[in-house]
Design a protein around this motif. Sequence first.
Motif, short mmCIF file in Angstrom:
data_model
loop_
_atom_site.label_atom_id
_atom_site.label_comp_id
_atom_site.label_asym_id
_atom_site.label_seq_id
_atom_site.Cartn_x
_atom_site.Cartn_y
_atom_site.Cartn_z
N GLU A 1 74.71 51.46 25.10
CA GLU A 1 74.26 50.08 25.27
C GLU A 1 74.78 49.59 26.62
O GLU A 1 75.98 49.60 26.87
CB GLU A 1 74.83 49.18 24.17
N ARG B 1 75.29 46.39 28.62
CA ARG B 1 75.38 44.95 28.38
C ARG B 1 75.72 44.24 29.68
O ARG B 1 76.61 44.65 30.41
CB ARG B 1 76.44 44.66 27.32
N GLU C 1 75.83 38.57 25.19
CA GLU C 1 74.45 39.04 24.98
C GLU C 1 74.44 40.45 24.39
O GLU C 1 73.95 41.39 25.00
CB GLU C 1 73.68 38.98 26.30
N PRO D 1 73.49 43.44 21.32
CA PRO D 1 72.24 43.79 20.65
C PRO D 1 71.98 42.99 19.36
O PRO D 1 70.90 43.07 18.80
CB PRO D 1 72.40 45.28 20.34
N TYR E 1 69.92 44.22 16.39
CA TYR E 1 69.66 45.64 16.62
C TYR E 1 70.89 46.49 16.28
O TYR E 1 70.78 47.67 15.98
CB TYR E 1 69.28 45.92 18.07
N SER E 2 72.09 45.90 16.37
CA SER E 2 73.33 46.66 16.19
C SER E 2 73.39 47.42 14.86
O SER E 2 73.68 48.62 14.86
CB SER E 2 74.56 45.75 16.32
N THR F 1 79.33 51.11 24.30
CA THR F 1 78.95 49.93 25.06
C THR F 1 79.60 49.94 26.43
O THR F 1 80.80 50.21 26.55
CB THR F 1 79.37 48.64 24.32
N ILE G 1 69.91 51.50 25.24
CA ILE G 1 69.36 50.16 25.12
C ILE G 1 69.98 49.32 26.24
O ILE G 1 71.19 49.31 26.43
CB ILE G 1 69.62 49.55 23.72
N MET H 1 70.35 45.62 27.63
CA MET H 1 70.25 44.26 27.10
C MET H 1 69.92 43.23 28.19
O MET H 1 69.76 43.56 29.35
CB MET H 1 71.56 43.89 26.40
N VAL I 1 65.54 45.20 26.86
CA VAL I 1 65.35 43.91 26.20
C VAL I 1 65.57 42.81 27.25
O VAL I 1 66.63 42.75 27.87
CB VAL I 1 66.36 43.74 25.04
N GLY J 1 66.70 43.71 30.55
CA GLY J 1 66.60 45.17 30.44
C GLY J 1 65.20 45.68 30.69
O GLY J 1 65.00 46.73 31.30
#
Length: 162
Positions: free
Chosen positions: A5, A7, A12, A14, A17-18, A29, A47, A49, A84, A87
Motif C-alpha cells: 500500500e 499511502r 488516507e 485504504p 479496502y483494508s 504500508t 494499491i 491511495m 485510488v 493513485g
Amino acid sequence: MHFLELRHAQCEPPAAYSPVLESYGDVQTVLLGTDPLPAHRRFDAVIVMGGPMGVGDQGEVEWLASEIEYIRDLVESDVPVWGVCLGSQLLAAALGARVYTGAVPEVGVEEITLTVEGRQDPVWGGLPSTFPAMQWHSDTFDIPNGAVRLAGSAKYPNQLFR
C-alpha cells in the motif's frame, strides 16, 4: 499474498479496502515522504491511495516523480496496480497519459456511471450501473494508451480505467 500500500497521507488509508486486502494476505504500508519505497518488486499487487497533492505538484513534492517511476516499473514487471483517487492519476501518469486540472472541482458525493466495458468488468461489473462515490479533486487524466475507460461522472468522464 503480499500487497504493498502506497499511502500519501496518514489520514488516507485504504479504509473499507483494508479488511478485504488483509483477508487475502499481508499488507506492507509505505507512507510516502517518510518511508522509502521498497527496493524489490515482489508483490502480488499494489494499491496506490489518495492524497492532498496532485501529479502537477512534482516541483513541490520531491518524491512524486520517483513514485511515478516506481509505479511504471511495477506495471512493466506485470505487478497489478490499483490506483485510488490520486493513485489513479499517478498510474495514468506512469503509463504516459496526460494529468491536468479540470474545469471545476468535484467535491462531495457524486454519481459515477459505469461504461459498457465497466459493466462487463470482472471487478466492477457487479456494481449497479450508476452508484454514489465520494469525490474531492479538481485534477483529472486522459485514459492511457491501451487502457479501457470503465466509469466516469458528469464533471469528469475519466474516473476509472483498466
